[in-house]
Design an enzyme around this catalytic site. Structure first.
Site, PDB file in Angstrom:
ATOM      1  CD  GLU A  46      10.154  10.696   1.798  1.00 17.75           C
ATOM      2  OE1 GLU A  46       9.018  10.949   1.354  1.00 17.75           O
ATOM      3  OE2 GLU A  46      10.609  11.194   2.863  1.00 17.75           O
ATOM      4  CG  ASP A  57       3.076  13.767  -3.647  1.00 18.93           C
ATOM      5  OD1 ASP A  57       3.530  13.712  -2.496  1.00 18.93           O
ATOM      6  OD2 ASP A  57       3.112  12.821  -4.454  1.00 18.93           O
TER       7      ASP A  57
END
Length: 262
Positions: A46, A57
């Protein structure tokens, strides 16, 4: 057939998906990391498209994205890098990013470019389910790109069923409501959540991400899912790496993937 679907046809257990930020630690590191992960036996990779305003994130991946942007990474650049190594890498490649840069690139143009360079799937956490179903689903089919949806402990059963019906690759099970890189292990509530999803017998495979950083957490989630996604721990390793290929192989070997209980 899409490489993601080919993968799940031949393997259903103990899959390992590694996340790496494009353009980190150096601008030209992306291709070497993809090839090193392929050599190490990772099942999927990924690749994060760095973005200045991420939603999910944690600080480790945010920092890597900031450095990657400073290095000069762009969507066009990561697509070029993937194209350069695609013939040498056999594993499926997924791009993870956010909707705004894709819209600026042009949604159909982006999917077309992904197909041309050999990208197999996309993760766009801020693409609404309704927008996908009503506006973009046909384009994903046209270019043979799989969209991977995320679910969390707060996702309703109705929505999970809807996501399962619309999916044609795998479902990304976010282990908790925290951002990436926050957890050191799993509590009873996490395990109960994994068991609940497992008991739903979804038609799509499931991979669990967020909070998986070592052999113990990898082995834990593989009991309840088809595999695991590791991101922040891998980025932390790259931050200290002096030899990418050697250190990537050592990182994967450290998870003892081949010895995970069936």
């Amino acid at each position: 057939m899409n490489r993601i679907n080919q993968l799940f046809e031949r393997k259903q257990e103990n899959l390992l998906n590694i996340y790496s930020t494009a353009g980190y630690p150096q601008l030209e590191s992306t291709g070497e990391i993809i090839l090193s992960l392929d050599k190490a036996g990772v099942d999927l990779v990924e690749i994060g498209m760095p973005y200045s305003d991420p939603l999910a994130d944690g600080p480790t991946i945010q920092k890597s994205s900031t450095i990657a942007l400073q290095n000069g990474m762009t969507i066009r650049k990561v697509l070029e890098q993937i194209k350069t190594v695609r013939d040498q890498a056999t594993l499926p490649i997924i791009l993870m990013g956010y909707l705004n840069p894709v819209l600026q690139y042009g949604f159909e143009a982006f999917l077309k470019s992904c197909q041309e360079v050999g990208v197999d799937g996309l993760i766009l956490p801020d693409l609404p389910l309704y927008e996908y179903e009503t506006h973009y689903q046909g384009l994903f089919k046209k270019y043979n790109i799989r969209l991977i949806f995320l679910i969390t402990p707060q996702t309703s059963t109705k929505r999970i069923r809807k996501i399962d019906a619309l999916s044609n690759a795998f479902i990304y099970v976010v282990s908790s409501a925290a951002t990436t890189g926050k957890q050191a292990g799993f509590e009873a509530k996490n395990i109960a959540y994994f068991k609940r999803i497992q008991a739903m017998n979804l038609k799509n495979p499931i991979l669990i991400g967020f909070g998986i950083s070592n052999q113990a957490t990898y082995q834990t989630v593989c009991q309840y899912a088809n595999g695991a996604i590791i991101g922040s721990a891998f980025i932390r390793m790259l931050e200290k790496s002096q030899h990418i290929e050697r250190d990537v192989v050592a990182f994967v070997e450290g998870l003892n993937v081949s010895t995970v209980a069936k």
